[in-house]
Design an enzyme around this catalytic site. Structure first.
Site, PDB file in Angstrom:
ATOM      1  N   CYS A  22     -67.238  -3.979 -15.875  1.00  0.00           N
ATOM      2  CA  CYS A  22     -66.808  -3.799 -14.477  1.00  0.00           C
ATOM      3  C   CYS A  22     -66.664  -2.327 -14.085  1.00  0.00           C
ATOM      4  CB  CYS A  22     -65.498  -4.534 -14.237  1.00  0.00           C
ATOM      5  SG  CYS A  22     -65.590  -6.250 -14.728  1.00  0.00           S
ATOM      6  N   HIS A  51     -61.984  -1.976  -8.225  1.00  0.00           N
ATOM      7  CA  HIS A  51     -62.720  -3.127  -8.738  1.00  0.00           C
ATOM      8  C   HIS A  51     -61.987  -4.391  -8.287  1.00  0.00           C
ATOM      9  CE1 HIS A  51     -64.608  -6.043 -11.162  1.00  0.00           C
ATOM     10  NE2 HIS A  51     -63.639  -6.135 -12.059  1.00  0.00           N
ATOM     11  N   ASN A  93     -64.955 -11.836  -8.482  1.00  0.00           N
ATOM     12  CA  ASN A  93     -65.198 -10.680  -9.344  1.00  0.00           C
ATOM     13  C   ASN A  93     -66.701 -10.583  -9.617  1.00  0.00           C
ATOM     14  OD1 ASN A  93     -65.432  -8.877 -11.462  1.00  0.00           O
ATOM     15  ND2 ASN A  93     -63.722  -9.700 -12.639  1.00  0.00           N
TER      16      ASN A  93
HETATM   17  O1  UT7 Z   1     -62.941  -7.725 -14.367  1.00  0.00           O
HETATM   18  C1  UT7 Z   1     -62.607  -7.378 -15.672  1.00  0.00           C
HETATM   19  C2  UT7 Z   1     -61.170  -7.348 -15.896  1.00  0.00           C
HETATM   20  N1  UT7 Z   1     -60.597  -8.652 -15.661  1.00  0.00           N
HETATM   21  C3  UT7 Z   1     -59.385  -8.726 -15.268  1.00  0.00           C
HETATM   22  O2  UT7 Z   1     -58.771  -7.726 -15.047  1.00  0.00           O
HETATM   23  C4  UT7 Z   1     -58.781 -10.089 -15.136  1.00  0.00           C
HETATM   24  C5  UT7 Z   1     -57.366 -10.033 -15.592  1.00  0.00           C
HETATM   25  N2  UT7 Z   1     -56.689 -11.316 -15.645  1.00  0.00           N
HETATM   26  C6  UT7 Z   1     -56.390 -12.052 -14.561  1.00  0.00           C
HETATM   27  O3  UT7 Z   1     -56.810 -11.772 -13.465  1.00  0.00           O
HETATM   28  C7  UT7 Z   1     -55.433 -13.213 -14.765  1.00  0.00           C
HETATM   29  O4  UT7 Z   1     -54.862 -13.106 -16.053  1.00  0.00           O
HETATM   30  C8  UT7 Z   1     -56.094 -14.611 -14.599  1.00  0.00           C
HETATM   31  C9  UT7 Z   1     -56.392 -14.863 -13.158  1.00  0.00           C
HETATM   32  C10 UT7 Z   1     -57.365 -14.695 -15.419  1.00  0.00           C
HETATM   33  C11 UT7 Z   1     -55.128 -15.703 -15.075  1.00  0.00           C
HETATM   34  O5  UT7 Z   1     -53.881 -15.598 -14.355  1.00  0.00           O
HETATM   35  P1  UT7 Z   1     -52.496 -15.566 -15.142  1.00  0.00           P
HETATM   36  O6  UT7 Z   1     -51.441 -15.539 -14.121  1.00  0.00           O
HETATM   37  O7  UT7 Z   1     -52.550 -14.425 -16.121  1.00  0.00           O
HETATM   38  O8  UT7 Z   1     -52.480 -16.967 -15.851  1.00  0.00           O
HETATM   39  P2  UT7 Z   1     -52.396 -17.296 -17.420  1.00  0.00           P
HETATM   40  O9  UT7 Z   1     -53.665 -16.931 -18.111  1.00  0.00           O
HETATM   41  O10 UT7 Z   1     -51.118 -16.762 -17.976  1.00  0.00           O
HETATM   42  O11 UT7 Z   1     -52.309 -18.878 -17.382  1.00  0.00           O
HETATM   43  C12 UT7 Z   1     -51.176 -19.557 -16.800  1.00  0.00           C
HETATM   44  C13 UT7 Z   1     -51.454 -21.045 -16.783  1.00  0.00           C
HETATM   45  C14 UT7 Z   1     -51.947 -21.587 -18.121  1.00  0.00           C
HETATM   46  O12 UT7 Z   1     -51.407 -22.869 -18.321  1.00  0.00           O
HETATM   47  P3  UT7 Z   1     -50.149 -23.092 -19.298  1.00  0.00           P
HETATM   48  O13 UT7 Z   1     -50.601 -22.598 -20.635  1.00  0.00           O
HETATM   49  O14 UT7 Z   1     -49.037 -22.273 -18.704  1.00  0.00           O
HETATM   50  O15 UT7 Z   1     -49.919 -24.552 -19.212  1.00  0.00           O
HETATM   51  C15 UT7 Z   1     -53.441 -21.700 -17.925  1.00  0.00           C
HETATM   52  O16 UT7 Z   1     -54.029 -22.680 -18.739  1.00  0.00           O
HETATM   53  O17 UT7 Z   1     -52.489 -21.330 -15.841  1.00  0.00           O
HETATM   54  C16 UT7 Z   1     -53.482 -22.121 -16.471  1.00  0.00           C
HETATM   55  N3  UT7 Z   1     -54.757 -21.862 -15.841  1.00  0.00           N
HETATM   56  C17 UT7 Z   1     -55.197 -22.543 -14.769  1.00  0.00           C
HETATM   57  N4  UT7 Z   1     -54.640 -23.525 -14.047  1.00  0.00           N
HETATM   58  C18 UT7 Z   1     -55.337 -23.983 -12.985  1.00  0.00           C
HETATM   59  C19 UT7 Z   1     -55.696 -20.938 -16.188  1.00  0.00           C
HETATM   60  N5  UT7 Z   1     -56.735 -21.019 -15.358  1.00  0.00           N
HETATM   61  C20 UT7 Z   1     -56.448 -22.011 -14.464  1.00  0.00           C
HETATM   62  C21 UT7 Z   1     -57.137 -22.528 -13.357  1.00  0.00           C
HETATM   63  N6  UT7 Z   1     -56.546 -23.520 -12.652  1.00  0.00           N
HETATM   64  N7  UT7 Z   1     -58.363 -22.081 -12.974  1.00  0.00           N
END
Ligand code: UT7
Length: 333
Positions: free
Chosen positions: A113, A254, A284
Site C-alpha cells: 500500500c 492511504h 482499500n
Molecule cells: O492496507 C494495508 C494495511 N491494512 C490495514 O491497515 C488494515 C488494518 N486493520 C483493520 O483495518 C482492522 O483491524 C479490520 C477492519 C481488518 C478489523 O477490525 P477490528 O476492529 O480490528 O476487528 P478484529 O479483527 O479485532 O475482529 C473483531 C471481531 C472478531 O470476532 P470475535 O473474535 O470478537 O468473535 C472477528 O472475527 O469481528 C469479527 N469480524 C467480522 N465480523 C463481521 C472480522 N471480520 C468481520 C466481518 N464481519 N467482515
C-alpha cells in the site's frame, strides 16, 4: 533540477460490490463493515480486465492532463501487488507496450500500500539526478484476483482501481516535491502476506486448496502498528520541514480504514475539510488508493495548483512512508 507532480489521473472499474452484497457471501453485515472500516462499497474489475489495463487508462488521463504525449515519458514505474504476471514481464513493461512506448525505462515496485509513495521517491531521485525528465508513476491493483472471498476478515476490505501521476523536471523551486520519507520493517512481514506461489511455497495443489495465494492479514495487530507508525511519520516529516499541520491543504492518506485515518488526523489536529476520504466508495485499493483519492479531489475542483499536500501510507512488508509536496499541475477549473 527539481521534481514536480504535474498531473493526476485515475481509472475506476464499473462493477460495484456493496456491503449488502457481502451479506449473502460471508457471515457479515453492512453495519459491521461500515462501523469498523468506513467502507460502503468497492469497485471490482471485469474478468478480462487486467491490472495493466486499469493502469493504462489512468496513465492516459495523467499524460494528457500534463499536456504531454506518450513519447515524452522517459520512465514508467508501476507500484502493484497484483501484477499481470508472476515474476515477468513486469506490469510496467506491459503498460509501456499497451501505451505504444518502446525503448523506455520500465519496472515495478513492490511496496504494497506504500507503493505509490515509493514510486514518487524513485521518480524524484531519477529526476533530481538528471537521469530522467518525465516519469509516469502508476499505482494499479486488481486485488479481487488475490482476495479469498470466503474469508470475512479480509474480503470486505479490498477493491480494484488505478491511479497515475506525471512527475517532471522543473527549475521552479516552488513546484518541487518538498520531502519524502520511505521506510520498512521486514520483521513484521507475516502480519500481512500472500504466502503461496512464491519460491517458498511454489504453486501446487496444496497452495490452491488452502488458498495460500490470497491475502492473509492479522488485521487488529496491523491496525495498531499502522496508527502508531503513520502518526509518528507524519509528525516527523512536518517537523523536519518546519511546516505546521494547519498549513496542509489536503491530507491524502492511504485509504485502508476510516478509523486509522481519523486517528492520524486527530493526532495532527486536522480539520475534517483537510482530510481526503474515499475509503467509503473504493475500499482499500492498496498502491492505487492515494492517486485515486488525489484524482477525486482534482476532478471535484478541490485540489488547486499550488495546494500543499501531505501523503501518508502503510502496508505489507511492513512498509510505510509520507510525502510533502505542492500540486504543481493545472487546476481542473
Ligand atoms: O492496507 C494495508 C494495511 N491494512 C490495514 O491497515 C488494515 C488494518 N486493520 C483493520 O483495518 C482492522 O483491524 C479490520 C477492519 C481488518 C478489523 O477490525 P477490528 O476492529 O480490528 O476487528 P478484529 O479483527 O479485532 O475482529 C473483531 C471481531 C472478531 O470476532 P470475535 O473474535 O470478537 O468473535 C472477528 O472475527 O469481528 C469479527 N469480524 C467480522 N465480523 C463481521 C472480522 N471480520 C468481520 C466481518 N464481519 N467482515
Amino acid at each position: 533540477m527539481y521534481a514536480a507532480l504535474k498531473s493526476i489521473g485515475a481509472y475506476v472499474p464499473e462493477k460495484v460490490l456493496t456491503n449488502k452484497d457481502f451479506e449473502s457471501m460471508v457471515d457479515t453485515t453492512d453495519e459491521w463493515i461500515t462501523k469498523r472500516t468506513g467502507i460502503k462499497e468497492r469497485h471490482i474489475a471485469a474478468d478480462d480486465e487486467l491490472t495493466s489495463d486499469m493502469g493504462v487508462e489512468a496513465a492516459k488521463v495523467a499524460i494528457s492532463r500534463a499536456g504531454l504525449e506518450i513519447d515524452d515519458i522517459d520512465m514508467i514505474v508501476c507500484a502493484t501487488i497484483s501484477p499481470d504476471y508472476f515474476c515477468m514481464p513486469s506490469t510496467a513493461c506491459v503498460i509501456a507496450s499497451k501505451l505504444g512506448r518502446s525503448n523506455v525505462t520500465a519496472f515495478d515496485i513492490s511496496a504494497a500500500c506504500t507503493g505509490f509513495i515509493y514510486a514518487l521517491a524513485v521518480a524524484k531521485a531519477f529526476i533530481e539526478s538528471g537521469m530522467k525528465k518525465n516519469v509516469l508513476i502508476i499505482g494499479a491493483e486488481k486485488l479481487s484476483a488475490i482476495v479469498d472471498y470466503t474469508d470475512r476478515t479480509t474480503c470486505v476490505l479490498f477493491g480494484d482501481g488505478a491511479g497515475a501521476a506525471v512527475i517532471s523536471a522543473t527549475e521552479d523551486k516552488s513546484e518541487a516535491i518538498t520531502d519524502i520519507h520511505i521506510s520498512a520493517d521486514g520483521n513484521y512481514g507475516d502480519l500481512l502476506m500472500t504466502p503461496g506461489c512464491g519460491v517458498k511455497n511454489p504453486c501446487s495443489e496444496k497452495v490452491v486448496e488452502e488458498k495460500l495465494a490470497t491475502m492473509k492479514m492479522r488485521g487488529n495487530e496491523t491496525f495498531k502498528i499502522a496508527v502508531r507508525t503513520l502518526t509518528s511519520d507524519v509528525v516527523n516529516i512536518l517537523q523536519d520541514n518546519g511546516i505546521e499541520a494547519k498549513d496542509i491543504k489536503h491530507f491524502i492518506p492511504h485509504q485502508a480504514n476510516y478509523r486509522i485515518i481519523k486517528a492520524v488526523g486527530d493526532a495532527l489536529q486536522l480539520a475534517p475539510e483537510q482530510v481526503v476520504l474515499t475509503v467509503g466508495k473504493y475500499g482499500n485499493t492498496s498502491s492505487a488508493s492515494i492517486p485515486m483519492a488525489m484524482n477525486d479531489i482534482w476532478e471535484s475542483g478541490r485540489l488547486q495548483q499550488g495546494d500543499t499536500m501531505l501523503l501518508d501510507a502503510f502496508g505489507g512488508g511492513l512498509t510505510w512512508g509520507s510525502a510533502l509536496l505542492p500540486f504543481a499541475g493545472k487546476s481542473a477549473n
